[in-house]
Scaffold this motif. Structure first.
Motif, mmCIF file in Angstrom:
data_model
loop_
_atom_site.group_PDB
_atom_site.id
_atom_site.type_symbol
_atom_site.label_atom_id
_atom_site.label_comp_id
_atom_site.label_asym_id
_atom_site.label_seq_id
_atom_site.Cartn_x
_atom_site.Cartn_y
_atom_site.Cartn_z
ATOM 1 N N ARG A 1 0.834 -1.198 0.000
ATOM 2 C CA ARG A 1 0.000 0.000 0.000
ATOM 3 C C ARG A 1 0.873 1.255 0.000
ATOM 4 N NH1 ARG A 1 -1.786 -1.464 5.246
ATOM 5 N NH2 ARG A 1 -2.525 -3.341 4.162
ATOM 6 N N ILE A 2 0.244 2.358 -0.361
ATOM 7 C CA ILE A 2 0.872 3.678 -0.287
ATOM 8 C C ILE A 2 0.149 4.452 0.799
ATOM 9 C CG2 ILE A 2 1.409 5.804 -1.522
ATOM 10 C CD1 ILE A 2 1.281 4.090 -4.103
ATOM 11 N N PHE B 1 -3.533 4.315 -1.460
ATOM 12 C CA PHE B 1 -3.806 3.367 -2.538
ATOM 13 C C PHE B 1 -3.405 1.970 -2.097
ATOM 14 C CE2 PHE B 1 -2.763 0.930 -6.336
ATOM 15 C CZ PHE B 1 -3.909 1.126 -7.099
ATOM 16 N N MET B 2 -4.297 1.016 -2.392
ATOM 17 C CA MET B 2 -4.024 -0.391 -2.109
ATOM 18 C C MET B 2 -4.919 -1.229 -3.008
ATOM 19 S SD MET B 2 -4.233 -2.449 1.532
ATOM 20 C CE MET B 2 -6.005 -2.122 1.707
ATOM 21 N N ASP B 3 -4.314 -1.947 -3.936
ATOM 22 C CA ASP B 3 -5.046 -2.822 -4.840
ATOM 23 C C ASP B 3 -4.065 -3.883 -5.321
ATOM 24 O OD1 ASP B 3 -6.358 -4.125 -6.923
ATOM 25 O OD2 ASP B 3 -7.328 -2.307 -7.660
ATOM 26 N N MET C 1 -7.324 6.886 -11.103
ATOM 27 C CA MET C 1 -7.047 5.626 -11.785
ATOM 28 C C MET C 1 -5.565 5.531 -12.141
ATOM 29 S SD MET C 1 -8.055 2.735 -12.846
ATOM 30 C CE MET C 1 -9.850 2.946 -12.684
ATOM 31 N N PRO C 2 -4.847 4.494 -11.654
ATOM 32 C CA PRO C 2 -3.425 4.358 -11.983
ATOM 33 C C PRO C 2 -3.216 4.083 -13.469
ATOM 34 C CG PRO C 2 -4.034 2.984 -10.103
ATOM 35 C CD PRO C 2 -5.311 3.458 -10.726
ATOM 36 N N ALA C 3 -2.091 4.562 -13.981
ATOM 37 C CA ALA C 3 -1.665 4.259 -15.340
ATOM 38 C C ALA C 3 -0.249 3.705 -15.275
ATOM 39 C CB ALA C 3 -1.713 5.504 -16.215
#
Length: 295
Positions: A66-67, A84-86, A141-143
């Motif tokens: 995670r961040i 963020f955590m995925d 949304m991450p890229a």
């Protein structure tokens, strides 16, 4: 740490980094947080607005990577929260880099990817992500800037213009150290990755004198500081490491001068070793010599 000091007081000019400034009074450290949501926290960075600390936490077998964000207001650091955590996107992240690109606040994250049963990074899932920060502070949304070869376990990150400098301690050819020639391990590469992902990562430096190139920063203008976790003194415990990893040793720091650009790439000078000195009492005992004896 907190206190009244400038960056120039804390970080000496490059030519003076081998000198120990005994007159510098460092602020006393204090505990900001202990326990969840931190899980094996590693890299920590403050953004340019000085309103947040960002922490990369690679996680473990129980908790995913995670961040973490620590808010800062009026000079006080607040309670951390997961930004963020995925696990379907982020596998392992030790370092993070907050910055602003075209007016958009973002977090750039090297993801080391998957390990095998021996703890060796495989290159699967190795990538560099960019995560927008929404106006409400949540993650967009991450890229993916780049995924896959030549990256194997991208670790440290620093910014030079429109490039990210990425350390990868696993991307180079297998080598050994002279004191343990039978122990083979992957060598390190310092990559330059264009932030728009328009070209593959380019090797800026690899091989000697680096063993396990990990951290990288550009805190001092015109220079790149690299931390190598295994390039210093030999392993005092004689553990010898294990297959696929460098034999344990002391950390060393190196400085590259940024000379300019060529063919749009940053150009670095040769790395200069920065000796690390440790001060403290030492006790020796010699057979047949008492403490009261004079030599």
């Amino acid at each position: 740490a907190t206190g009244d000091f400038s960056l120039g007081q804390v970080i000496s000019p490059p030519e003076e980094w081998t000198r120990v400034d005994r007159e510098l009074e460092w602020p006393a450290p204090r505990l900001l947080h202990q326990g969840l949501p931190l899980v094996s926290p590693r890299g920590i960075m403050m953004n340019d607005a000085h309103d947040a600390l960002w922490v990369g936490a690679p996680g473990n077998s129980t908790y995913p990577a995670r961040i973490i964000r620590f808010p800062i207001a009026d000079g006080q650091v607040g309670a951390p929260s997961v930004f963020f955590m995925d696990s379907s996107i982020l596998i392992q992240a030790k370092w993070v880099m907050p910055t602003t690109i075209n007016g958009q606040d973002v977090i750039i994250v090297p993801d080391q990817g998957e390990e095998d049963s021996n703890g060796m990074f495989t290159g699967v899932g190795a990538k560099v992500l960019i995560i927008p920060i929404n106006p409400d502070g949540s993650a967009g949304m991450p890229a993916t800037i780049w995924e896959g070869a030549p990256l194997v376990c991208p670790t440290g990150i620093a910014l030079v213009g429109d490039y990210a400098l990425i350390t990868d301690p696993c991307a180079g050819p297998m080598i050994s150290r002279s004191e343990l020639p039978s122990v083979k391990f992957p060598s390190s590469i310092l990559f330059a990755l264009k932030l728009d992902g328009s070209r593959p990562p380019v090797s800026l430096y690899q091989g000697h004198p680096f063993t396990s190139m990990i951290g990288v920063c550009t805190a001092v203008p015109g220079t790149v500081l690299v931390n190598d976790t295994d390039a210093g003194r030999l392993d005092p415990t004689s553990s010898g490491g294990h297959p696929g990893f460098a034999p344990p040793a002391g950390a060393e720091k190196f400085i590259f001068s940024i000379l300019g650009r060529h063919a749009d790439l940053p150009v670095l000078g040769e790395p200069k070793r920065q000796p690390i000195y440790e001060e403290g009492p030492l006790a020796f005992s010699f057979s047949g010599i008492a403490a009261s004896d004079r030599i």
